[in-house]
Design an enzyme around this catalytic site. Structure first.
Site, PDB file in Angstrom:
ATOM      1  CB  SER B 124      -0.791   0.057   1.342  1.00  0.00           C
ATOM      2  OG  SER B 124      -1.384   1.106   1.505  1.00  0.00           O
ATOM      3  CE1 TYR B 148      -3.618  -2.465   5.719  1.00  0.00           C
ATOM      4  CE2 TYR B 148      -2.724  -0.504   4.556  1.00  0.00           C
ATOM      5  CZ  TYR B 148      -3.418  -1.558   4.454  1.00  0.00           C
ATOM      6  OH  TYR B 148      -3.680  -2.251   3.247  1.00  0.00           O
ATOM      7  CE  LYS B 152      -1.253  -4.430   3.328  1.00  0.00           C
ATOM      8  NZ  LYS B 152      -1.467  -5.712   2.795  1.00  0.00           N
TER       9      LYS B 152
END
Lengths: 327, 327
Positions: B124, B148, B152
């Site tokens: 992402s 998050y 990632k």
């Protein structure tokens, strides 16, 4: 202050402990000092506070919790499986360099919201991999070419997130290659950078395995201890979410090392360096960073040496026994 | 080809499965397809090969080993705890987004040296955090402002190292915000980017919570499926150690979205957008990337839409039922 040094038996850990005993942190004396490593670290001379020296297995369950249960206000996390071993033993490298670091961070978090220690973590320029720009800036991406560099980069990311969450107050220092490393020559690929100065300065021969035009990034052990002390005492507010700092250093070639040696100890010392090209070592060190623009760290007050004459002078001053030993 | 899709019940996973059934991978048909997710994914229409649909707990011991025991040649790993939930539930985010990914990689490695599947991982742009340059290049550092994004970025590093070691053959795709996301409006902070087009196109009202000068980075669901297909079929040799690619996209403002809507569906549709500023949503999306220079992905053949008219046309073509439903 209550201080914990993990990895205190190593060269840098021992020098750091001595500096903290002598100077405290940010003007405050160290009152309690816990020194941990895989072997029990030696007690620093002249310390009158509460001292614990611990031989621990960082990968063992419960070790991290035991290390932080007395809530040290400053933690130095220097422990690591070195690059060559992390490459040779995949699982051991991840277990110590990543999982044990995470276990430490989680043990701190488990102490609860009243506890948020300063945590100074030694990372490495090994987080960077080729291809490089000529000068690596503060926003260049981490794309390591080793498992060691990968583990350091992952731990930096964890440190940033745990800091952002308020679980700890972290600073990660990407240290230059430390030179002149005291003690006996070792088998690290970077060893020759120190060997070709330290050994001739002491009247002993040394081997140069690479071309003398090779450029690399250096700081003295004294500068590295200074980085650690500064990271422990600094205001971390300006760092925001990115707690990893490229440390200042000296960009110099092997030839510049040798010229500084000639100025200090003469041609006799230089003649003790024997050129023996080693393609395996050359292949490794040719992929290492050569120069950084460390504007961010500089603005935060971190400083290293400006030339190899200074690095040699620091060595001769700090390792008074390095000269004059029998060859 | 034997293919595994982890996270196959999601919007992208379902579209990917349909595309693979229709087109195969790199011209080779899919003969065996395993679709796994926390709920059993729906079977794709028209598939005549061996199909397994599995409801699994990715965080449970043994799940990863069971998923790879039939040695799929291509694995798509799309499963993730989304950004908001990973921020709200620290442990769950790390358990799924980091630890389950690592367990998958280790299960592949445990299959032994004869097995090295292509592994396509959806990362992402959340790996990037402010401050940004105006245009983010391929060598900009990952400094995420969310757990998050941290998870990632850490998984990308693992993927690189496991690929370098030859345990798997990974490609990580940093996807733009997918727009127009089909289905019902959701509560994601990014939801409005799709809502303000999809809902008026279907004759329904939508809320715009931010200034219309806000710029962001977009690709259609069809483009995203194309990225996944290309990553599965591409030659990974040119990637060397850095397997994470910023995917191409369209840099556009909310106002440009609205102008495209006006061209396609008229002022009546635009009048269905109601401006209701939401400072909480604005605070989140103002920190998101606005524009990338994706030279690396472009050279590797990855392509996205050039304007919002194309993105709307793709939506109307791919989601034929999106228009004309009762408001």
């Amino acid at each position: 202050m209550r201080v914990l040094i993990i990895g205190a038996a190593g060269m840098l850990g021992a020098k750091l402990a001595a500096a903290l005993v002598a100077r405290g942190i940010g003007g405050r004396p160290v009152t309690a000092l816990t020194l941990a490593d895989v072997v029990a670290p030696r007690a620093p001379a002249g310390f009158v506070g509460a001292l614990r020296t611990l031989a621990v297995d960082l990968a063992a369950p419960g070790t991290a919790a035991a290390l932080v249960e007395r809530r040290p206000e400053v933690i130095f996390h220097l422990a690591a499986i070195v690059s060559g071993e992390a490459e040779a033993d995949f699982d051991k490298g991840y277990a110590i360099n990543l999982d044990a670091s995470r276990a430490l961070f989680d043990a701190i978090r488990a102490q609860g919201p009243g506890y948020c220690p300063r945590l100074v973590f030694t990372s490495s320029t090994a987080v960077f991999g080729t291809p490089f720009p000529a000068v690596i800036g503060d926003e260049f991406h981490a794309a390591p070419r080793s498992s060691y560099g990968t583990q350091k980069a992952m731990t930096e990311l964890l440190l940033n997130d745990y800091s952002r969450r308020g679980f700890l107050d972290g600073v990660a220092l990407r240290l230059p290659t430390i030179c002149i490393r005291p003690g006996a020559p070792n088998r690290a690929a970077s060893g020759f950078f120190s060997n070709i100065l330290r050994e001739p300065l002491a009247g002993r021969p040394a081997i140069l395995p690479v071309r003398d035009s090779l450029r690399h990034w250096f700081a003295s052990p004294r500068a590295a201890v200074g980085f650690l002390e500064r990271a422990a005492a600094m205001d971390t507010g300006p760092l925001q979410v990115d707690r990893a700092l490229n440390m200042p250093g000296l960009s110099a070639t092997v030839a510049e090392e040798i010229e500084a040696l000639r100025r200090v100890a003469g041609q006799t010392a230089v003649d003790l360096i024997r050129v023996e090209p080693d393609p395996a070592i050359a292949a490794i060190v040719e992929t290492w960073p050569q120069r950084f623009d460390t504007a961010r760290a500089h603005a935060l007050g971190f400083r290293a040496e400006a030339d190899f004459d200074q690095i040699i002078a620091v060595h001769l001053s700090d390792e008074a026994d390095a000269r004059g030993r029998p060859a």
